[in-house]
Write an enzyme that holds these catalytic residues in place. Structure first.
Site, PDB file in Angstrom:
ATOM      1  N   LYS A   1      45.838  55.514 100.604  1.00 25.12           N
ATOM      2  CA  LYS A   1      46.713  54.362 100.828  1.00 25.12           C
ATOM      3  C   LYS A   1      46.894  53.640  99.508  1.00 25.12           C
ATOM      4  O   LYS A   1      45.922  53.177  98.908  1.00 25.12           O
ATOM      5  CB  LYS A   1      46.096  53.438 101.877  1.00 25.12           C
ATOM      6  CG  LYS A   1      46.878  52.142 102.076  1.00 25.12           C
ATOM      7  CD  LYS A   1      46.337  51.330 103.235  1.00 25.12           C
ATOM      8  CE  LYS A   1      47.070  50.002 103.325  1.00 25.12           C
ATOM      9  NZ  LYS A   1      46.595  49.211 104.459  1.00 25.12           N
TER      10      LYS A   1
ATOM     11  N   LYS B   1      49.968  57.192 102.703  1.00 25.28           N
ATOM     12  CA  LYS B   1      50.787  56.004 102.948  1.00 25.28           C
ATOM     13  C   LYS B   1      51.091  55.302 101.648  1.00 25.28           C
ATOM     14  O   LYS B   1      50.154  55.073 100.882  1.00 25.28           O
ATOM     15  CB  LYS B   1      50.010  55.086 103.889  1.00 25.28           C
ATOM     16  CG  LYS B   1      50.641  53.732 104.117  1.00 25.28           C
ATOM     17  CD  LYS B   1      49.710  52.850 104.895  1.00 25.28           C
ATOM     18  CE  LYS B   1      50.357  51.477 105.003  1.00 25.28           C
ATOM     19  NZ  LYS B   1      49.476  50.507 105.558  1.00 25.28           N
TER      20      LYS B   1
HETATM   21  C1  PBG Z   1      46.741  46.435 106.975  1.00 31.84           C
HETATM   22  C2  PBG Z   1      47.952  47.283 106.957  1.00 31.84           C
HETATM   23  C3  PBG Z   1      49.099  47.186 106.149  1.00 31.84           C
HETATM   24  C4  PBG Z   1      49.987  48.141 106.590  1.00 31.84           C
HETATM   25  C5  PBG Z   1      49.360  48.829 107.626  1.00 31.84           C
HETATM   26  N1  PBG Z   1      48.096  48.293 107.832  1.00 31.84           N
HETATM   27  C6  PBG Z   1      49.445  46.212 105.101  1.00 31.84           C
HETATM   28  C7  PBG Z   1      48.666  46.137 103.865  1.00 31.84           C
HETATM   29  O1  PBG Z   1      47.825  46.982 103.558  1.00 31.84           O
HETATM   30  O2  PBG Z   1      48.878  45.166 103.164  1.00 31.84           O
HETATM   31  C8  PBG Z   1      51.362  48.376 106.038  1.00 31.84           C
HETATM   32  C9  PBG Z   1      52.328  48.978 106.981  1.00 31.84           C
HETATM   33  C10 PBG Z   1      53.758  48.827 106.644  1.00 31.84           C
HETATM   34  O3  PBG Z   1      54.166  48.333 105.570  1.00 31.84           O
HETATM   35  O4  PBG Z   1      54.557  49.218 107.502  1.00 31.84           O
HETATM   36  N2  PBG Z   1      45.783  46.757 106.025  1.00 31.84           N
HETATM   37 ZN    ZN Z   2      44.252  45.099 105.691  1.00 30.75          ZN
END
Ligand code: PBG
Ligand code: ZN
Length: 321
Positions: A193, A246
């Protein structure tokens, strides 16, 4: 002699016969935003076509899932009370816990995944517990993530998906789930991620933007591909049942590499910014709507087996199965 590739593109039947990549409803996972209160069904400003649902209105989205044939979802919670340790996340009567039960009550066959993180529940908006200097403390955070995952398990969730990017989080969750008898509850790691500008729309939707700094000390640097493989390998070694990359569209190289290197079920998250870009391009007449399907096929062709996408319901209407 030369290669006549066009022979096998002559008409729609042979073109369909030649398709290497397919997209089915069962490949798609729908994100759902659940909020506290009653009688709330409010379109999300930053994610047009998506809504904040209070528990009593969840039937609206479940009805849409039933009729479109999208049978899996991933839940995100929006809460009023936030504190330093995100206590609403592990409240056994919290918003996600209630939503899990409600969705199962409405249709027991819907596969409910819960995102496990703290940023929607902490008053500072970071994905973990802070030290006094504002640094996210990895090992303290693991204890809280474990409490959250266990609470979702007790509520009847089908799968947990930790998105926090703490080291050792898969092992911590596997241990607590196993110790409590949830040996058959799978874990999907948000393994690779990246710290990304593509999350902005989600953070508005989930009220989860960090109040200071950014997430670069835990989410990955987007300059790095080799590191993504190390993160994936760590999650696999800790017992992840599925792994994830992701965002998706700007990270197709990572999806490809992970899929070639690891024989594991792989999910890709087509995130909020990707959705917003495509919706806007279509809305403004810059691109044809088929660009959406093209984007999903590209993600699958790169090697993802499943896709979390805000287009799940829309695209399902155009798929036969
Ligand atoms: C929480 C989370 C996020 C997303 C999914 N779970 C945001 C982040 O990490 O700030 C992003 C999903 C999206 O942008 O559709 N940690
Ligand atoms: Zn988070």
């Amino acid at each position: 002699m030369f290669y006549r590739g066009r022979r096998l593109r002559k008409n729609p039947v042979i073109r369909t016969m030649m398709q290497e990549t397919t997209l089915h409803k069962s490949d798609l996972i729908l994100p759902i935003f659940v909020c506290e209160g009653t009688n709330i069904y409010k379109e999300i400003e930053s994610l047009k076509g998506h809504y904040h649902y209070s528990i009593d209105n969840l039937y609206k989205v479940v009805d849409e899932m039933n009729s479109s044939g999208i049978l899996s979802c991933i839940l995100f919670g929006i809460v009023e009370h936030k504190d330093a340790c995100g206590s609403e996340a592990y409240n056994d009567n919290g918003i996600i816990q209630q939503a899990i039960k409600k969705i199962k009550e409405l249709n027991k066959d819907i596969y409910v995944i819960a995102d496990v993180c703290m940023c929607e529940y902490t008053d500072h908006g970071h994905c973990g517990i802070l030290d006094s200097d504002g640094y996210v403390n990895n090992d303290k955070t693991l204890k809280y993530l474990s409490k959250i995952a266990l609470s979702y398990a007790h509520a009847g969730v089908d799968m947990v998906a930790p998105s926090d990017m703490m080291d050792g989080h898969i092992l911590a969750l596997r241990n607590v789930l196993d110790e409590n008898g949830f040996i058959n509850l799978p874990i999907m790691g948000y393994s690779a991620k990246f710290a990304s500008a593509y999350y902005g729309h989600f953070r508005e939707a989930a009220h989860s933007a960090p109040s200071f700094g950014d997430r670069q000390s835990y989410q990955m640097d987007f300059h790095n591909g080799q590191e993504a493989l190390r993160e994936v390998e760590a999650d696999i070694n800790e017992g992840a049942d599925m792994i994830m990359v992701k965002p998706a569209m700007a990270y197709l190289d990572i999806i490809k590499e992970v899929s070639l290197n690891y024989n594991m079920p792989l999910c890709a998250y087509q995130v909020s910014g990707e959705y917003a870009m495509l919706v806007s391009a279509v809305e403004h007449g810059l691109m044809k709507e088929s660009v959406i399907e093209e984007s999903l096929i590209a993600i699958k062709r790169a090697g993802a087996q499943l896709i979390i996408t805000y287009f799940a319901l829309d695209i399902a209407k155009r798929l036969t199965y």
